[in-house]
Design a protein around this motif. Structure first.
Motif, PDB file in Angstrom:
ATOM      1  N   GLY A 102       0.863  -1.097  -0.106  1.00 48.43           N
ATOM      2  CA  GLY A 102      -0.184  -0.116   0.237  1.00 48.43           C
ATOM      3  C   GLY A 102       0.874   1.220  -0.015  1.00 48.43           C
ATOM      4  O   GLY A 102       1.900   1.210   0.764  1.00 48.43           O
ATOM      5  N   ILE A 103       0.463   2.184  -0.735  1.00 47.98           N
ATOM      6  CA  ILE A 103       1.425   3.130  -1.036  1.00 47.98           C
ATOM      7  C   ILE A 103       0.842   4.537  -1.525  1.00 47.98           C
ATOM      8  O   ILE A 103      -0.179   4.347  -2.069  1.00 47.98           O
ATOM      9  CB  ILE A 103       2.505   2.690  -2.384  1.00 47.98           C
ATOM     10  CG1 ILE A 103       3.661   4.134  -2.420  1.00 47.98           C
ATOM     11  CG2 ILE A 103       1.948   2.674  -3.320  1.00 47.98           C
ATOM     12  CD1 ILE A 103       4.592   3.465  -3.428  1.00 47.98           C
ATOM     13  N   GLY A 104       1.311   5.820  -0.842  1.00 49.13           N
ATOM     14  CA  GLY A 104       0.436   6.792  -0.887  1.00 49.13           C
ATOM     15  C   GLY A 104       1.544   8.038  -1.087  1.00 49.13           C
ATOM     16  O   GLY A 104       2.790   7.704  -0.525  1.00 49.13           O
ATOM     17  N   ALA A 105       1.104   9.373  -1.171  1.00 50.19           N
ATOM     18  CA  ALA A 105       1.744  10.451  -1.249  1.00 50.19           C
ATOM     19  C   ALA A 105       2.420  11.025   0.017  1.00 50.19           C
ATOM     20  O   ALA A 105       3.222  11.672   0.169  1.00 50.19           O
ATOM     21  CB  ALA A 105       1.079  11.782  -2.240  1.00 50.19           C
ATOM     22  N   ALA A 126       2.948  15.524  -4.607  1.00 43.63           N
ATOM     23  CA  ALA A 126       2.414  14.750  -5.830  1.00 43.63           C
ATOM     24  C   ALA A 126       3.841  14.401  -6.746  1.00 43.63           C
ATOM     25  O   ALA A 126       3.548  13.420  -7.363  1.00 43.63           O
ATOM     26  CB  ALA A 126       1.314  15.477  -6.602  1.00 43.63           C
ATOM     27  N   ASP A 127       4.485  15.491  -7.002  1.00 42.50           N
ATOM     28  CA  ASP A 127       5.828  15.338  -8.117  1.00 42.50           C
ATOM     29  C   ASP A 127       6.639  14.204  -7.398  1.00 42.50           C
ATOM     30  O   ASP A 127       6.930  13.337  -8.421  1.00 42.50           O
ATOM     31  CB  ASP A 127       6.603  16.525  -7.982  1.00 42.50           C
ATOM     32  CG  ASP A 127       5.726  17.772  -8.898  1.00 42.50           C
ATOM     33  OD1 ASP A 127       4.810  17.420  -9.814  1.00 42.50           O
ATOM     34  OD2 ASP A 127       6.128  18.796  -8.917  1.00 42.50           O
ATOM     35  N   ARG A 179      -3.948  13.278 -10.223  1.00 42.70           N
ATOM     36  CA  ARG A 179      -2.579  12.747 -10.572  1.00 42.70           C
ATOM     37  C   ARG A 179      -2.475  11.463  -9.549  1.00 42.70           C
ATOM     38  O   ARG A 179      -1.973  10.575 -10.483  1.00 42.70           O
ATOM     39  CB  ARG A 179      -1.832  13.887  -9.970  1.00 42.70           C
ATOM     40  CG  ARG A 179      -1.798  15.003 -10.836  1.00 42.70           C
ATOM     41  CD  ARG A 179      -0.520  15.848 -10.459  1.00 42.70           C
ATOM     42  NE  ARG A 179       0.914  15.279 -10.773  1.00 42.70           N
ATOM     43  CZ  ARG A 179       1.907  15.722 -10.340  1.00 42.70           C
ATOM     44  NH1 ARG A 179       2.004  16.887  -9.809  1.00 42.70           N
ATOM     45  NH2 ARG A 179       3.131  15.121 -10.661  1.00 42.70           N
ATOM     46  N   GLY A 180      -3.019  11.284  -8.688  1.00 43.82           N
ATOM     47  CA  GLY A 180      -2.805  10.014  -7.771  1.00 43.82           C
ATOM     48  C   GLY A 180      -3.459   8.731  -8.589  1.00 43.82           C
ATOM     49  O   GLY A 180      -3.108   7.858  -8.641  1.00 43.82           O
ATOM     50  N   GLN A 181      -4.932   9.450  -9.019  1.00 44.04           N
ATOM     51  CA  GLN A 181      -5.594   8.309  -9.363  1.00 44.04           C
ATOM     52  C   GLN A 181      -5.031   7.591 -10.780  1.00 44.04           C
ATOM     53  O   GLN A 181      -5.203   6.521 -11.401  1.00 44.04           O
ATOM     54  CB  GLN A 181      -7.110   8.945  -9.774  1.00 44.04           C
ATOM     55  CG  GLN A 181      -7.792   8.818  -8.225  1.00 44.04           C
ATOM     56  CD  GLN A 181      -9.256   9.040  -8.544  1.00 44.04           C
ATOM     57  OE1 GLN A 181      -9.774   9.313  -9.569  1.00 44.04           O
ATOM     58  NE2 GLN A 181     -10.084   8.595  -7.647  1.00 44.04           N
ATOM     59  N   ARG A 182      -4.364   8.390 -11.448  1.00 45.35           N
ATOM     60  CA  ARG A 182      -3.654   8.284 -12.742  1.00 45.35           C
ATOM     61  C   ARG A 182      -2.464   7.260 -12.610  1.00 45.35           C
ATOM     62  O   ARG A 182      -2.317   6.463 -13.099  1.00 45.35           O
ATOM     63  CB  ARG A 182      -3.078   9.275 -13.658  1.00 45.35           C
ATOM     64  CG  ARG A 182      -4.246  10.109 -14.266  1.00 45.35           C
ATOM     65  CD  ARG A 182      -3.584  11.222 -15.276  1.00 45.35           C
ATOM     66  NE  ARG A 182      -2.798  12.051 -14.924  1.00 45.35           N
ATOM     67  CZ  ARG A 182      -3.057  13.547 -14.359  1.00 45.35           C
ATOM     68  NH1 ARG A 182      -4.618  13.525 -14.529  1.00 45.35           N
ATOM     69  NH2 ARG A 182      -2.408  14.288 -13.995  1.00 45.35           N
TER      70      ARG A 182
END
Length: 300
Positions: A102-105, A126-127, A179-182
């Motif tokens: 599981g990974i997130g910003a 996000a970048d 951006r995250g959903q992409r």
């Protein structure tokens, strides 16, 4: 698809003082996956015991045989893809291929400044996340990687023999923004959400359901842009952060009602927090175990 029920076990107990037994019990109760948070400290637990995610999951792998294990979620806040990839490959090997990343910003909590850096702006997070996921995907699928990016570099980083799971262990990408959903659509085998944080304090369960429906619709658009069907991704809801808070764990019927409404939206996995007394995640352990043992049979 039948709904999967998973749990997240926070690493606040010494291994020999309740930590070990929780992971063993999670497997006995039939949870699909047992996750843990990947933080250096977290909210109200900051001034108490808190242990590392990868060593905890490694120990859990050694005392279980079937249950999947994972982070929920790891982030770039204090991780670098090169050493993290080596740890993940090792964990996947030790567990016999039972690991989900599981990974997130990441956010603006304690982890965001623990290494002495200033808090990153949302754009910089996000970048960094985009580059982090891109490089981690390469490191986990290629024997040797060299890369020079804006935030991360790798020079002849070797990761032989790679993951037990092929082509690599699955990514469950936490994302609500475009951006995250992409990234989830491009790299993910699953997508994770906690709901709409703006609704946590004053929203209603009905508003939360509508917000989650909208998130899944946006995810479908991102998947279509990547040439994928949204049905290819598992959809994971980490509970405890919607306006319902802990109410779904008050009874078996309450949980079945909650889980059924979210299954209808398209969620394939619901994650509940292992009970922690005197915390936001306090719940009756007997009710919790009843839910683990009986709920999914009512949701097939």
């Amino acid at each position: 698809m039948s709904l999967r029920l998973s749990t997240v076990i926070l690493p606040y107990r010494r291994w020999q003082e309740g930590g070990r037994s929780a992971w063993i019990r999670a497997e006995q109760l039939g949870f699909h996956t047992a996750y843990t948070y990947d933080h250096l400290s977290w909210r109200s637990f900051r001034n108490g015991p808190w242990f590392g995610a990868v060593p905890t999951l490694t120990a859990a792998a050694a005392v279980t045989d079937r249950i999947r294990l994972g982070t929920l979620v790891a982030s770039p806040n204090f991780r670098h893809p090169v050493p993290f990839a080596k740890e993940l490959i090792s964990l996947d090997d030790i567990s016999g291929g039972r690991v989900t990343l599981g990974i997130g910003a990441g956010g603006t909590g304690f982890d965001a400044t623990a290494l002495g850096q200033e808090v990153w702006t949302p754009r910089e997070r996000a970048d960094r996340f985009a580059e982090f996921v891109f490089l981690l995907d390469r490191l986990l699928t290629e024997d040797t990687v060299s890369y020079e990016g804006e935030f991360y570099s790798a020079h002849e980083a070797r990761n032989i023999p790679g993951c037990v799971q092929r082509p690599r262990l699955p990514f469950a990408v936490a994302a609500t923004g475009p951006r995250g959903q992409r990234l989830a659509a491009r790299y993910g085998q699953a997508w994770v959400t906690t709901g709409d944080p703006k609704l946590y304090e004053n929203g209603t369960p009905e508003q939360s359901v509508r917000a989650l429906r909208a998130q899944i619709e946006k995810l479908a658009e991102a998947c279509a842009a990547e040439g994928r069907a949204v049905t290819e991704l598992d959809k994971i809801l980490l509970t405890g952060f919607t306006p319902d808070r802990g109410r779904p764990l008050e009874s078996l019927d309450a949980f079945v009602d909650f889980a059924g409404r979210h299954q209808e939206l398209g969620f394939t996995e619901i994650v509940v927090h292992w009970p922690i007394p005197d915390s936001d995640f306090a719940s009756d352990e007997k009710v919790f175990e009843t839910i683990a043992l009986e709920a999914t049979a009512q949701l097939t």
